[in-house]
Design a protein around this motif. Structure first.
Motif, mmCIF file in Angstrom:
data_model
loop_
_atom_site.group_PDB
_atom_site.id
_atom_site.type_symbol
_atom_site.label_atom_id
_atom_site.label_comp_id
_atom_site.label_asym_id
_atom_site.label_seq_id
_atom_site.Cartn_x
_atom_site.Cartn_y
_atom_site.Cartn_z
ATOM 1 N N GLY A 57 0.823 -1.194 0.000
ATOM 2 C CA GLY A 57 0.000 0.000 0.000
ATOM 3 C C GLY A 57 0.862 1.249 0.000
ATOM 4 N N ALA A 58 0.242 2.384 0.328
ATOM 5 C CA ALA A 58 0.928 3.671 0.232
ATOM 6 C C ALA A 58 1.843 3.956 1.407
ATOM 7 C CB ALA A 58 -0.117 4.781 0.112
ATOM 8 N N ASP A 59 1.592 3.326 2.558
ATOM 9 C CA ASP A 59 2.286 3.759 3.770
ATOM 10 C C ASP A 59 2.888 2.611 4.583
ATOM 11 O OD1 ASP A 59 1.525 6.665 3.617
ATOM 12 O OD2 ASP A 59 -0.475 5.766 3.696
ATOM 13 N N SER A 87 4.217 -0.108 9.257
ATOM 14 C CA SER A 87 3.328 0.863 8.619
ATOM 15 C C SER A 87 3.460 2.202 9.333
ATOM 16 C CB SER A 87 1.875 0.371 8.653
ATOM 17 O OG SER A 87 1.442 0.154 9.986
ATOM 18 N N PHE A 88 3.283 3.273 8.568
ATOM 19 C CA PHE A 88 3.482 4.628 9.067
ATOM 20 C C PHE A 88 2.214 5.459 8.897
ATOM 21 C CE2 PHE A 88 7.587 3.046 7.594
ATOM 22 C CZ PHE A 88 8.408 3.312 8.681
ATOM 23 N N SER A 125 9.233 8.904 6.957
ATOM 24 C CA SER A 125 9.955 7.758 7.511
ATOM 25 C C SER A 125 9.918 6.548 6.592
ATOM 26 C CB SER A 125 9.374 7.382 8.881
ATOM 27 O OG SER A 125 9.658 8.373 9.842
ATOM 28 N N LEU A 126 8.894 6.461 5.748
ATOM 29 C CA LEU A 126 8.810 5.331 4.823
ATOM 30 C C LEU A 126 10.054 5.261 3.934
ATOM 31 C CD1 LEU A 126 6.974 3.011 3.794
ATOM 32 C CD2 LEU A 126 6.070 4.623 2.122
#
Length: 204
Positions: A7-9, A47-48, A54-55
């Motif tokens: 996913g995105a995060d 996950s963030f 931070s990713l």
């Protein structure tokens, strides 16, 4: 090491050993904006918060670290009282080439670390099992393992938090009055979390 976007995060980090998982988990826990951190046998999912920078820091952080060095354990100590009367106790002793009393002494004399949780809510995969007690799973899994059963399989030991099917070799059971491994009305619901240390105390 391999990184897979989820996913995105979030990102899934694939690693080569439990020691690398423990090292990566400790490093990733220090990043800002971490929402969830889920270790497993050979992976860590982190996950963030949406949009967190931070990713992008995950890859350089892990690439510059020595993941072969396990971090110091900082988890909570847990003591679980056990009655060693399991149906596979003699089988484990025979496979290990020792007596039943030696199995009990080896298992209760070690200190364990919760490497990760899974299989069922509250089930912790504990590392630190003496090599002599490493055991294969049962050829035919049981259709029902009683709640509180203490078992071994491969390099792990653990406690069944509820009645369920299972193929681990059973050494015993939690003593009456022991704190449950999972209680949805407790905060946190799970007694064990990754990084906690566990000792089994002979009861009865």
């Amino acid at each position: 090491m391999r990184l897979l976007r989820c996913g995105a995060d979030a990102v899934l980090v694939e690693l080569g050993s439990l020691a690398e998982v423990a090292a990566a988990r400790a490093l990733l826990a220090g990043l800002p904006d971490v929402v969830d951190l889920v270790p497993a046998a050979r992976t860590v999912l982190v996950s963030f918060r949406p949009g967190s920078p931070s990713l992008a820091a995950v890859r350089p952080l892990l690439a510059s670290a020595d993941l072969s060095v396990a971090p110091a354990v900082t988890g909570r100590p847990v003591v679980l009282p056990v009655v060693y009367d399991g149906p596979d106790l003699e089988l484990v002793a025979s496979t290990a080439g020792v007596g039943v009393d030696a199995v009990v002494a080896l298992h209760s004399g070690a200190e364990y670390t919760v490497a990760f949780t899974g299989f069922a809510p509250g089930f912790g995969y504990l590392t630190g099992l003496p090599r002599r007690l490493h055991q294969p799973r049962l050829d035919t899994p049981r259709t029902r393992v009683p709640v509180g059963s203490v078992g071994v399989a491969g390099e792990f030991t653990g406690v069944y938090p509820r009645a369920s099917p299972g193929g681990w070799r059973l050494l015993g059971r939690l003593a009456a009055g022991a704190e449950p491994l999972f209680d949805p009305h407790r905060t946190p619901a799970a007694l064990l979390a990754p990084g906690d240390t566990v000792r089994f105390e002979v009861a009865g």
